[in-house]
Design an enzyme around this catalytic site. Structure first.
Site, mmCIF file in Angstrom:
data_model
loop_
_atom_site.group_PDB
_atom_site.id
_atom_site.type_symbol
_atom_site.label_atom_id
_atom_site.label_comp_id
_atom_site.label_asym_id
_atom_site.label_seq_id
_atom_site.Cartn_x
_atom_site.Cartn_y
_atom_site.Cartn_z
ATOM 1 N N CYS A 136 0.839 -1.213 0.000
ATOM 2 C CA CYS A 136 0.000 0.000 0.000
ATOM 3 C C CYS A 136 0.871 1.259 0.000
ATOM 4 C CB CYS A 136 -0.932 -0.013 1.210
ATOM 5 S SG CYS A 136 -1.970 1.453 1.307
ATOM 6 N N CYS A 139 -0.479 4.152 2.124
ATOM 7 C CA CYS A 139 -0.318 3.986 3.580
ATOM 8 C C CYS A 139 1.138 4.195 3.999
ATOM 9 C CB CYS A 139 -0.730 2.592 4.021
ATOM 10 S SG CYS A 139 -2.161 1.912 3.209
ATOM 11 N N ASP A 140 2.079 3.660 3.232
ATOM 12 C CA ASP A 140 3.475 3.583 3.694
ATOM 13 C C ASP A 140 4.447 4.490 2.946
ATOM 14 O OD1 ASP A 140 2.582 1.555 5.406
ATOM 15 O OD2 ASP A 140 2.925 0.009 3.903
#
Ligand code: NAP
Length: 307
Positions: A136, A139-140
């Site tokens: 992701c 997200c990261d």
């Protein structure tokens, strides 16, 4: 086992675009709906940095899109439950959704379980997940600001991830096993104009190397057969999605890849149980088709209940 007294009209398994659209249509048709979701309300689209192909919305982040859907569904009266579904069973006029600690009786069920990330299956991928291996980018991605990273895949997710990461990272290598991308051409064109994005085509990842975190990749050029190292701190894997319907296999028929057998009418092999979105057999898996399925399945469930 704790069994809810109340019988829901439509029990929806999965809180992605298909499931939440089904809830909106169900509630607006006067039916009491419940969505049971195991991890994140919003589903896969929550990790999409920018959605640009949903009609009527020129550009919206995946998380804003899904939060709006959830808001719309709950304001109409949809109940939401955060639990992992372990199975379903049919007791005649009532169908029961089972979770670890509870049972939810429903008059009809819509399976909208979506799909999950496919893994590459190369050495150290699992061990270094969360230590440089990610599925992701939204997200990261921020953890890799100013660093060199790789994205693996050639679909729209990989292209979007590469574009998103190019805003933060020093260098983004987009590694794809063929010389043609499967994803949207408009994003490919934008990536071609980015100085810090490099396409690494006809290439596969053979191994991920790192002690406590990702340090480099071992790549294989399929045309030349040459193996070489690529120094990166992060690798974002976007090589498609796989279904997760095993727990329903004794009630509805699945195809050989694990997708629920259902046509455009969302009708499964089991009366009163419908399948919507990416979890069912279909040609086009898009946000728009997931939403369309949600509507079709909810209206089919309403008709089933009425009959
Ligand atoms: P996808 O379209 O299935 O693409 C997967 C990519 O990974 C393909 O390029 C495939 O290569 C490659 N691949 C598969 N297995 C591999 C392996 N073992 N090793 C290396 N490469 C591998 O998946 P996706 O990009 O996640 O997209 C899924 C669906 O969501 C698509 O329909 C897409 O259009 C949609 N989507 C929509 C949006 C949006 O903004 N609306 C955003 C993202 C995704 P080949 O091409 O060689 O098969």
């Amino acid at each position: 086992m704790d069994k809810t007294e109340h019988i829901y009209d439509i029990g929806i398994i999965g809180g992605g675009t298909a499931g939440m659209t089904a809830a909106i249509y169900g509630q607006r048709a006067g039916k009491q709906t419940v969505i049971i979701e195991g991890s994140t309300f919003g589903g896969q689209i929550t990790s999409s940095p920018n959605v640009e192909n949903y009609p009527g919305i020129a550009s919206v982040s995946g998380s804003e899109f899904s939060m709006n859907l959830l808001d719309q569904a709950t304001k109409l009266g949809t109940e939401t439950v955060m639990e992992q579904v372990t199975g379903i069973r049919d007791e005649g006029s009532v169908k029961v959704i089972e979770t670890a600690g509870k049972e939810y009786p429903c008059r009809s069920i819509i399976l909208a379980t979506g799909v999950t990330h496919r893994h590459l299956g190369v050495p150290n991928e699992e061990r270094l997940t969360g230590a440089g291996v990610s599925y992701c980018a939204t997200c990261d991605g921020m953890f890799f600001r100013g660093r060199d990273v790789a994205v693996v895949g050639g679909g729209s997710t990989a292209l979007q991830d590469a574009e998103f990461l190019s805003n933060y990272c020093r260098k983004v290598y987009l590694i794809h096993r063929r010389d043609e991308f499967r994803g949207e051409d408009s994003i490919v064109k934008r990536l071609e104009g980015k100085e810090n994005v490099e396409f690494v085509l006809n290439t596969t990842v053979k191994e991920i190397i790192g002690n406590t975190a990702v340090e480099r990749l071992i790549l294989n050029n399929k045309k030349t057969g040459k193996e070489y190292k690529l120094e990166v701190s992060g690798v974002f894997i976007a090589v498609g999605q796989i279904p997760q319907n095993e727990v329903f296999a004794d009630v509805v028929k699945l195809d050989e890849s694990g997708f629920i057998l259902a046509a455009e009418d969302c009708v499964t092999s089991h009366p009163g149980i419908f399948a919507a979105g990416d979890c069912r057999t279909k040609e086009v898996r898009q946000l728009t088709t997931a939403a369309a399925d949600g509507a079709v399945a909810a209206l089919a469930a309403c008709k089933y209940i009425a009959e």
